[in-house]
Structures are given as structure tokens and as C-alpha cells.
Design a protein around this motif. Structure first.
Motif, PDB file in Angstrom:
ATOM      1  N   CYS A 158       3.022   1.186  -2.246  1.00  0.00           N
ATOM      2  CA  CYS A 158       2.603   2.560  -1.956  1.00  0.00           C
ATOM      3  C   CYS A 158       1.096   2.749  -2.013  1.00  0.00           C
ATOM      4  N   SER A 179      11.505  -5.859  -3.560  1.00  0.00           N
ATOM      5  CA  SER A 179      11.427  -5.266  -4.891  1.00  0.00           C
ATOM      6  C   SER A 179      11.779  -3.779  -4.832  1.00  0.00           C
ATOM      7  N   ARG A 180      11.985  -3.195  -5.988  1.00  0.00           N
ATOM      8  CA  ARG A 180      12.275  -1.761  -6.046  1.00  0.00           C
ATOM      9  C   ARG A 180      11.084  -0.965  -5.531  1.00  0.00           C
ATOM     10  N   MET A 181      11.371   0.088  -4.774  1.00  0.00           N
ATOM     11  CA  MET A 181      10.318   0.942  -4.236  1.00  0.00           C
ATOM     12  C   MET A 181      10.673   2.410  -4.503  1.00  0.00           C
ATOM     13  N   PRO A 182      10.574   2.832  -5.739  1.00  0.00           N
ATOM     14  CA  PRO A 182      10.918   4.224  -6.062  1.00  0.00           C
ATOM     15  C   PRO A 182       9.959   5.201  -5.387  1.00  0.00           C
ATOM     16  N   ARG A 183      10.477   6.361  -5.059  1.00  0.00           N
ATOM     17  CA  ARG A 183       9.668   7.373  -4.380  1.00  0.00           C
ATOM     18  C   ARG A 183       8.661   7.981  -5.350  1.00  0.00           C
ATOM     19  N   LYS A 184       7.386   7.979  -4.952  1.00  0.00           N
ATOM     20  CA  LYS A 184       6.322   8.590  -5.744  1.00  0.00           C
ATOM     21  C   LYS A 184       6.002   9.990  -5.248  1.00  0.00           C
ATOM     22  N   THR A 188       6.033   8.612   0.370  1.00  0.00           N
ATOM     23  CA  THR A 188       6.215   7.217  -0.031  1.00  0.00           C
ATOM     24  C   THR A 188       7.210   6.502   0.882  1.00  0.00           C
ATOM     25  N   THR A 190       9.973   3.984   1.238  1.00  0.00           N
ATOM     26  CA  THR A 190      10.943   3.367   0.334  1.00  0.00           C
ATOM     27  C   THR A 190      11.941   2.473   1.054  1.00  0.00           C
ATOM     28  N   ASP A 191      11.894   2.449   2.373  1.00  0.00           N
ATOM     29  CA  ASP A 191      12.790   1.607   3.178  1.00  0.00           C
ATOM     30  C   ASP A 191      12.103   0.272   3.457  1.00  0.00           C
TER      31      ASP A 191
END
Length: 274
Positions: A158, A179-184, A188, A190-191
Motif C-alpha cells: 500500500c 501475503s495478507r493485504m488488509p484494507r487501510k 487500498t 487488496t486484490d
């Protein structure tokens, strides 16, 4: 290093035993202190240490050493050897990262200053450590307070700095996108497929953008510091969205990245200072 700028809104020898570090009879009580004493025990010419060697040098009981050494093996700081334990490759990698980072920071500093002065925005220098950006230096401009610091880390997926570096390394692309891409923020990415598309675009145009993806109120433009291979780092300008002049910033960070790369080559050719 080609670049096409677009508007992001559109798209050792053995030592005598007498010289070895004296055993610690009062080891640190904290886990971190005990880990530190174990790692410092390897600061000799002897590459492999048995459990008995570690106990003698740290003052820790063998049961504690066995547990902590196993945990250190799990994270790669220590490796098992038929004769005991040795320093792990991961620790070597981190040490190399620190040395190279210091050289890059020294080469980049005057160019960071020039970039901040030219754009009127904060300039930052970073390297990539797997899925995270590590900030080596920054020059803050204006009253806006940056949420970053020297030595701090942020997720690569991000940040413009992270995308600028990952885009030129196929393995980094794989690691970051898996890896994990949590929404900030609402912006952001995330896909994983969308991020791969974004990184391919960065590879084509030579600059990366953060359109409020890490912090809603901040935007960023970054360029990789590289020759023909993977990036050794990246440089960026960042600030409030309303102050960002995307085309000018893109050209400025690209030119600064080239200047830092050339300066780093001169530092390397000069060799270590005595």
C-alpha cells in the motif's frame, strides 16, 4: 531506466580462549536479553558452538538455551550444526542489509535534500525487506506531520515506495501479492490480481503511486533506485493530495533515483573508508 509519466488519477581466524568473551554469571532476566546474550556468544572466531559452549559463555542453563536456540532456528537467526549451532543465514542477510542501507543513505542524502527543495514536499528513502518497506531517511517539509520515521516499517503493498521496488523483482511480486493485504483506507488495493496489474504498470512507466492507500490524507510518488536489475532502494515525495503535482513529482523522483544510483556506484567503487 526508461520512464513514461502518467496521471495516476487516470489509471574469521581462531582466537585463544583467554580472549573470548567472559561467561555471564548474571544473565539478563528478560527473554530479549537472553536472546541477545546467545547471539553475542557467537562474536568469536569459533563458528560452531555446542550447548555447553553457549552455557559457559552466557551463564544460562542448558534447558533454557535449548528452548531459545530452537526458537532462533525457527526464524533463521541460528542454524543447527552437527557440532551444535552456528549463526543463521537470515542474520547474515539482515547484517548485509544494514551495511548496504548505510551506504545508500550516505549516497542519497544530498539528492534527497535537493528533491525536497525542488518539490516543496517531504522526501523519503527506503529499501525493501520482503513484504515491508524500511525507511532509511526522510526530509520533512512543511507543517504536515508524516506518520513515518527513520528505521520504521510499512507494508509494501500500500506504499508507493514498496510498489516501486517490488515491481522490478519477480520474487518480490510473488511474496507481496501472496501475503495478507488488509484494507487501510477506501483506496487500498487488496486484490492480488489488481496489485499485480498495478506492479506491471509500475515496471512499464518507471514510477509508482500511492493514491491515499496507506493514509487517506496522504499521497505519494516513488521511483526505484536501480540499474538494469532489481531495485536497491526507492525514493519518494509525499504530502497532502491537494499539494501534489503528479507530473512534476514523477519526473523529479525519477531523476533523483537516477542520481542516487549513480552516486551509489561511485561510493561502491571508492571502497570502504579507513
Amino acid at each position: 531506466m526508461a520512464a513514461v509519466f502518467t496521471n495516476p488519477a487516470r489509471g574469521a581466524s581462531a582466537m585463544p580462549m583467554e580472549s573470548i568473551i567472559a561467561p555471564r554469571r548474571c544473565p539478563e532476566r528478560t527473554v530479549l536479553g537472553r536472546v541477545a546474550s546467545i547471539m553475542e556468544a557467537f562474536n568469536t572466531g569459533q563458528q560452531v558452538l555446542s550447548l555447553g559452549d553457549l552455557s559457559e559463555r552466557t551463564g544460562l542453563p542448558k534447558s533454557t538455551l535449548h528452548r531459545l536456540a530452537d526458537q532462533l532456528c525457527d526464524i533463521g537467526w541460528v542454524e543447527r550444526d552437527p557440532g551444535g549451532y552456528r549463526v543463521g543465514m537470515r542474520l547474515f542477510e539482515l547484517g548485509t542489509l544494514a551495511v548496504e542501507g548505510n551506504r545508500l543513505q550516505e549516497a542519497a542524502f544530498p539528492h534527497l535534500q535537493s528533491l525536497a527543495n525542488k518539490t516543496g514536499m517531504s522526501a523519503q528513502l527506503a529499501i525493501l525487506d520482503e513484504t515491508e518497506v524500511v525507511y532509511l531517511d526522510r526530509i520533512a517539509v512543511g507543517p504536515f506531520r508524516l506518520p513515518t520515521r527513520r528505521g520504521g516499517r510499512k507494508p509494501a503493498y500500500c506504499t508507493a515506495l514498496g510498489k516501486a521496488m517490488a515491481a522490478f523483482d519477480d520474487e518480490a511480486i510473488r511474496v507481496v501479492t501472496s501475503s495478507r493485504m488488509p484494507r487501510k483506507t477506501a483506496n487500498t488495493i487488496t486484490d492480488p490480481l489488481v496489485l499485480r496489474t498495478e506492479l506491471n504498470r509500475v515496471r512499464e512507466v518507471g514510477v509508482a503511486f500511492d493514491r491515499g492507500e496507506a493514509y487517506a490524507e496522504l499521497v505519494c510518488v516513488a521511483a526505484p533506485i536501480r540499474g538494469s536489475g532489481c531495485a536497491v532502494g526507492a525514493v519518494s515525495v509525499t504530502g497532502p493530495a491537494g499539494r501534489m503535482r503528479w507530473s512534476m513529482a514523477s519526473e523529479a523522483v525519477h531523476d533523483t533515483a537516477v542520481a542516487i544510483w549513480n552516486a551509489s556506484l561511485r561510493f561502491r567503487s571508492a571502497g570502504p573508508r579507513t
